[in-house]
Design a protein around this motif. Structure first.
Motif, PDB file in Angstrom:
ATOM      1  N   VAL A  25       0.411  -1.144   0.497  1.00 45.61           N
ATOM      2  CA  VAL A  25      -0.159   0.012  -0.164  1.00 45.61           C
ATOM      3  C   VAL A  25       1.075   0.812   0.484  1.00 45.61           C
ATOM      4  CG1 VAL A  25      -1.231   1.198   1.642  1.00 45.61           C
ATOM      5  CG2 VAL A  25      -2.073  -1.107   1.254  1.00 45.61           C
ATOM      6  N   ILE A  41       2.020   2.036  -3.395  1.00 47.28           N
ATOM      7  CA  ILE A  41       1.149   2.414  -4.418  1.00 47.28           C
ATOM      8  C   ILE A  41       1.106   4.000  -4.512  1.00 47.28           C
ATOM      9  CG2 ILE A  41      -1.169   2.232  -4.668  1.00 47.28           C
ATOM     10  CD1 ILE A  41      -1.104  -0.804  -4.461  1.00 47.28           C
ATOM     11  N   ILE A  59      -6.298  -6.072  -9.573  1.00 45.36           N
ATOM     12  CA  ILE A  59      -6.019  -5.039  -8.148  1.00 45.36           C
ATOM     13  C   ILE A  59      -5.792  -3.973  -7.623  1.00 45.36           C
ATOM     14  CG2 ILE A  59      -5.402  -5.801  -5.898  1.00 45.36           C
ATOM     15  CD1 ILE A  59      -6.028  -8.630  -6.556  1.00 45.36           C
ATOM     16  N   ILE A  72      -4.565  -1.495 -10.519  1.00 42.87           N
ATOM     17  CA  ILE A  72      -5.485  -0.316 -10.983  1.00 42.87           C
ATOM     18  C   ILE A  72      -5.915   0.235  -9.854  1.00 42.87           C
ATOM     19  CG2 ILE A  72      -4.771  -1.243 -13.073  1.00 42.87           C
ATOM     20  CD1 ILE A  72      -7.850  -1.943 -13.600  1.00 42.87           C
ATOM     21  N   SER A  73      -7.010  -0.213  -9.184  1.00 50.38           N
ATOM     22  CA  SER A  73      -8.151  -0.530  -8.036  1.00 50.38           C
ATOM     23  C   SER A  73      -7.296   0.755  -8.030  1.00 50.38           C
ATOM     24  CB  SER A  73      -9.028  -1.069  -8.210  1.00 50.38           C
ATOM     25  OG  SER A  73      -8.632  -2.538  -7.633  1.00 50.38           O
ATOM     26  N   LEU A  74      -6.479  -0.058  -6.732  1.00 53.05           N
ATOM     27  CA  LEU A  74      -5.744   0.674  -5.591  1.00 53.05           C
ATOM     28  C   LEU A  74      -5.597   1.416  -5.697  1.00 53.05           C
ATOM     29  CD1 LEU A  74      -4.685  -2.710  -3.610  1.00 53.05           C
ATOM     30  CD2 LEU A  74      -7.076  -1.647  -3.031  1.00 53.05           C
ATOM     31  N   THR A  88      -5.637   3.546  -8.320  1.00 50.92           N
ATOM     32  CA  THR A  88      -7.149   5.245  -8.182  1.00 50.92           C
ATOM     33  C   THR A  88      -7.196   5.294  -7.297  1.00 50.92           C
ATOM     34  OG1 THR A  88      -7.352   3.873 -10.850  1.00 50.92           O
ATOM     35  CG2 THR A  88      -8.817   5.375  -9.834  1.00 50.92           C
ATOM     36  N   ILE A  89      -7.741   3.938  -6.433  1.00 51.26           N
ATOM     37  CA  ILE A  89      -8.521   4.546  -4.733  1.00 51.26           C
ATOM     38  C   ILE A  89      -7.296   6.402  -4.623  1.00 51.26           C
ATOM     39  CG2 ILE A  89      -8.289   4.531  -2.520  1.00 51.26           C
ATOM     40  CD1 ILE A  89     -10.282   1.551  -3.928  1.00 51.26           C
ATOM     41  N   ALA A  90      -5.884   5.577  -4.641  1.00 50.55           N
ATOM     42  CA  ALA A  90      -5.149   6.338  -3.474  1.00 50.55           C
ATOM     43  C   ALA A  90      -4.828   7.913  -4.673  1.00 50.55           C
ATOM     44  CB  ALA A  90      -3.517   5.835  -3.825  1.00 50.55           C
TER      45      ALA A  90
END
Lengths: 409, 409
Positions: free
Chosen positions: B16, B19, B76, B78-80, B82-84
């Protein structure tokens, strides 16, 4: 010789060994001469781990991106299960929600299925393949990945069964079926061989927890026969369908219960037409789930309203009511924790007016005071003291003859 | 003001925190006024874990299902990411390979990109969004999920840069750029500011390892300017492009080397036209990679052939040759292990005929015996004793002035 949709939840596919077990269940059904579609959830705690990473990055992660993230969970399961099926010598193919043609409304996190394009699956079935579909997920017309929300995999299975005209949809879970009441609390609890959609809906809503109400409703609307059964045991489960041949004589089919309930009473509320909606709209905005609601009008300009909530919501409920005191215009708030809800459910009640009365009698004879009552056509719910909950359930289970009729197959 | 494609590999998105670091790098480029597309790989060891589960279920899992399984890894990430990005206040959107319109040939495990439909990405970029795309994956015309094989995420990034007409494709990795030689072995190794596609191809093939040859070839064919740079350090990396302004005077741009090489010689081979293809077709069928090949024809009816392989392939190579002795019709096999390959690479060699000669002189003056030689227009490879490998590289690095010219920015 028919078409069976099988659904396996997260605990049934939690590891490689369990996935092999699922492959065996599908292979058996195929060996029986049936076409088989398998719907699976994400493995065990996969979803929790993904959610945790997202929460580490953002307190309120984008719903679209959460759908992108979480749908990987079922995609992992479908490919592993298909690998296991092929290793057993079966022809099999996996499809994500979008590949399976599961079209949903354009809503992230809680989308409803609008349509299913079953061409691909039908072709595969005709070619003798086991088709493995990712539960819980779909796609919008614009190619956005969506999820179906809680109970999503159950809904996927039932929707596929409806769209494919399946003969049956088997919901595999970690219990052997639907019970007259929770066997962890009541020794005499028995597995039901059959139950109607409406009874299952009431039991599901009341916390029986084996099957999501949304999937039951879907099954009811499309006439899909469900069977709730164990993924580990071979015994027959509980069939859920409209026509009930077995155990028809039962007035009460099951007893549901739930602890940690709190009653909140709003005293001296302004008795205008707007008070009732205002109070519950305000609570709903704060995502507080209100269950039983009782209004005792006094004929004067002031009314009292009581409702039940989960005890964990009490603090926030009181805060919301306090901060809206001016708007709601009430005199005082009173609350009582340490309560439980006990409900009897049965379609036979409709033609048996004395059922509620008998329930109250049984409870009274056991010294259980009823604090709140709510009834529907096939259900009577009571709120009682938490420490008397199991005693109440046992007494009702006996009095309505539930221990006698259900048979293990 | 331009369009930048950034690619981050598995180690750059391993957790995390990393990322979040990637989100920062994308945000900086966006703050510079550029449109940004980010291509990411699966997090750290995710792919290994998925492969392990599949192998537990089957020794030879279906390639289609492996593609279904492995593509969840990048989804997994790309979504994390994008959330960041959204948490940082940027507008961002993630796309899987199929959502990004990456059309491949219908091959599982190692598909080539056929076309990219960039409409969606262009619309997002015009709206100011950072677009995050899953590397390594695509979709066939029939809606089947495919993967691009080794170096797939590099290839995705370069292909997107080409299709979008990006100004630059930045390949972020765990080193700060391309070096004149491996700095872990040679103290004087320096980062190159620039290098041509062909030089990079030779270095990549020879084991420099920072960038997959396939992606370099793609970049060369479509004229995409690459920069290899560190995801952790801010310094300038190495630019890879056709036109080289800097360091143009360098005849040799870099020195690559590889240990654990074995020479195998097939003695007294039948000198017919079919011998050479037969030998290497037979080895290729057994997936044995042959590198340098030398044939010394003797003018008689017998020939000797020597070739180099990885030492780990020796046992199987000997088995294959033995078991095909009748077919290949040779007299004997001889092999020598404990060797290494040392290569000099530079586009300037083409116009400098004395480079190979100088290389041999340098090696001879250091007492390094050359066992095999292979040359291309921009490369000279020699096979030498393993224990002299580093000594040889250091001497060549000095003699070709590589320690002097490269500048840290």
């Amino acid at each position: 010789m028919g078409l069976i949709v099988q659904k396996f939840g997260g605990t049934s596919v939690a590891d490689v060994e369990k996935i092999q077990n699922v492959a065996n269940r599908a292979a058996e059904e195929k060996a029986n001469g049936n076409d088989v579609v398998v719907v699976v959830s994400a493995m065990g705690k996969t979803t929790d781990k993904l959610v945790e990473m997202a929460k580490d990055l953002s307190a309120a992660p984008s719903k679209r991106e959460m759908d992108m993230l979480l749908t990987t969970g079922e995609q992992i399961t479908i490919s592993l299960l298909t690998i296991a099926l092929k290793e057993k010598g079966l022809d099999a193919v996996s499809y994500t929600g979008w590949q399976a043609g599961i079209l949903t409304e354009p809503v992230h996190g809680n989308a409803r299925i609008m349509d299913i394009d079953t061409d691909k699956i039908k072709t595969d079935l005709a070619a003798g393949r086991v088709v493995v579909v990712a539960g819980f997920q779909g796609i919008t017309e614009d190619g956005e990945i969506t999820t179906l929300g809680r109970g999503g995999s159950d809904t996927t299975a039932v929707a596929l069964a409806a769209a494919l005209g399946a003969d049956k949809c088997d919901i595999y879970t970690d219990v052997t079926g639907v019970y007259t009441t929770d066997p962890r609390y009541v020794k005499g609890a028995r597995k039901l061989l059959g139950i109607s959609y409406d009874e299952m809906l009431e039991l599901a809503n009341l916390g029986a927890g084996v099957l999501h109400p949304r999937a039951v409703e879907f099954a009811k609307n499309f006439g899909v026969t469900l069977e709730v059964r164990s993924s580990m045991e071979k015994e027959r489960g509980t069939v859920i369908e409209e026509e009930m041949d077995m155990e028809q004589n039962l007035v009460v089919r099951g007893i549901a219960f739930e602890d940690q309930i709190t009653r909140v009473s709003v005293i001296g509320l302004d008795n205008s037409i707007g008070s009732l909606p205002t109070i519950f709209t305000t609570l709903a905005k704060h995502h507080i789930n209100v269950d039983i609601i009782i209004q005792s009008g006094t004929g004067t300009d002031k009314a009292n309203i009581s409702f039940s909530i989960k005890s964990s919501d009490l603090k926030e409920t009181l805060e919301v009511l306090e901060s809206n005191k001016q708007l709601l215009n009430y005199q005082e708030i009173e609350s009582e924790t340490g309560l439980a809800k006990v409900s009897i459910v049965g379609a036979g009640m409709i033609s048996n007016p004395g059922v509620a009365a008998k329930m109250f009698e049984v409870l009274a004879s056991e010294g259980v005071q009823v604090k709140m009552v709510s009834t529907s056509e096939i259900k009577v719910s009571t709120v009682v003291a938490e420490q008397l909950m199991v005693k109440a359930v046992e007494a009702l289970h006996d009095s309505f003859d539930l221990a006698k009729v259900a048979i293990e197959s």
